[in-house]
Design a protein around this motif. Structure first.
Motif, short mmCIF file in Angstrom:
data_model
loop_
_atom_site.label_atom_id
_atom_site.label_comp_id
_atom_site.label_asym_id
_atom_site.label_seq_id
_atom_site.Cartn_x
_atom_site.Cartn_y
_atom_site.Cartn_z
N PRO A 109 0.75 -1.07 0.07
CA PRO A 109 0.07 0.12 0.12
C PRO A 109 0.87 1.27 0.04
O PRO A 109 2.05 1.23 0.37
CB PRO A 109 -0.61 -0.21 1.39
N ASP A 148 -5.90 0.23 -7.35
CA ASP A 148 -6.45 -0.89 -6.58
C ASP A 148 -7.90 -0.80 -6.80
O ASP A 148 -8.48 -1.91 -6.72
CB ASP A 148 -6.01 -0.56 -5.18
N HIS A 207 -4.67 2.32 -0.35
CA HIS A 207 -4.59 1.93 -1.59
C HIS A 207 -4.32 2.93 -2.69
O HIS A 207 -4.58 4.26 -2.43
CB HIS A 207 -6.09 1.45 -2.03
N ALA A 261 -2.51 -5.52 -1.27
CA ALA A 261 -3.51 -4.44 -1.57
C ALA A 261 -4.19 -4.18 -2.84
O ALA A 261 -5.25 -3.53 -3.05
CB ALA A 261 -2.62 -3.06 -1.76
N SER A 310 -8.70 -4.09 -4.52
CA SER A 310 -9.14 -3.31 -3.10
C SER A 310 -10.50 -4.01 -3.07
O SER A 310 -11.39 -3.84 -3.83
CB SER A 310 -9.40 -1.91 -3.25
#
Length: 311
Positions: A164, A250, A246, A200, A203
């Motif tokens: 991330p 993502d 994120h 990550a 998402s």
């Protein structure tokens, strides 16, 4: 004469089976198999004990598999650098600016920390309960979308480990949970050893929130509820970026997983969840009492001659 009659009886052979009877039996078995398949692909009435067990076990397996994926720190950091370069090339690399701006407003970023840590689960479970209670005919199809979305996300965690923004080398992002000492992300603070920090992409905060939002928007009757349905994934997108959990891309990955989930559900049920009937339909081919017209509903416990009850 009697002896010849006995011999003729003994000399008889069994008559060959009629091909018509064999074909009828094969057709009956074929129809039975098709009926069972249609039954599996037709939304049934959800059972609360089964659903609670299924969701609990599924989430446990998801967490187990997600956290069992090798963290691959070096690859995850390298992928983060590459993704950050792609976003700069596309002109959308504004996560750092958003992160610093939101962090300057303490009450706002602390609220976002708690939002990120809690609503992801609370809202998703709430929508599942709402579907179970008020849209049982659509529940199974909608649940399949969510499960397929989450399942394919595991491939992303395995094939593309990604750090991330808050863990990037020299990214100058702020880990808002650590800075403000809030109870928050499972990937920060005291919880960091309980979760894979390099998962990550995609998402699932976006995948799940968009599933919730689209479901509520498609099925809710109150205008305010439909508006909240659309706002929820939009606010979630701001939160995941503001807390440096994120990248924008993502979120695109989460949307792609949700698209896959809808495709799986459509392939199985032949329709999107909101196009299915609200209530579970009675099984097809149910015997109808004699003298009852085709359009008259069957009510258990009432004689066939009873007049329909007006509601």
């Amino acid at each position: 004469m009697g002896e010849s009659s006995v011999k003729s009886q003994e000399g008889r052979t069994a008559a060959p089976a009629s091909p018509i009877v064999d074909e009828a039996a094969l057709e009956a078995r074929r129809n039975d198999r098709l009926a069972r398949l249609r039954s599996l692909r037709s939304p049934g009435r959800p059972r609360i004990w089964f659903e609670v067990t299924l969701i609990a076990v599924s989430y446990w397996l998801y967490s187990l598999v997600r956290n069992a994926v090798p963290e691959q720190k070096a690859a995850a950091l390298a992928n983060a650098d590459r993704l950050w370069s792609v976003e700069k090339f596309l002109g959308i690399a504004v996560e750092q600016t958003v992160n610093h701006a939101m962090n300057s407003v303490t009450w706002l970023i602390v609220s976002m920390n708690y939002y990120y840590a809690t609503l992801h689960f609370i809202v998703t479970i709430g929508v599942l309960v709402w579907l179970f209670r008020f849209h049982p005919g659509r529940y199974a199809a909608a649940r399949l979308v969510l499960f397929a979305t989450t399942g394919v996300a595991l491939l992303g965690y395995y094939l593309f480990p990604l750090a991330p923004p808050r863990l990037m080398n020299g990214g100058h992002f702020i880990d808002t949970v650590l800075v403000h000492h809030t109870w928050g992300s499972m990937a920060s603070g005291n919880f960091k050893n309980m979760s894979n920090q390099y998962a990550a992409m995609p998402s699932m905060h976006i995948g799940w929130s968009l599933w919730c939002g689209l479901t509520v928007f498609a099925l809710a009757s109150a205008p305010w509820a439909r508006i909240l349905g659309l706002l929820y994934p939009a606010v979630t997108l701001v939160v995941i970026v503001s807390t440096a959990n994120h990248f924008w891309l993502d979120a695109v990955g989460g949307m792609a997983c949700l698209t896959f989930g809808f495709a799986v559900s459509y392939a199985w049920y032949g329709a999107l969840p909101h196009h299915l009937t609200k209530r579970v339909q009675a099984p097809r081919g149910r015997a109808r009492p004699a003298g009852l017209s085709a359009g008259t509903p069957i009510r258990a416990g009432h004689p066939a001659t009873e007049a329909p009850v007006r509601r």
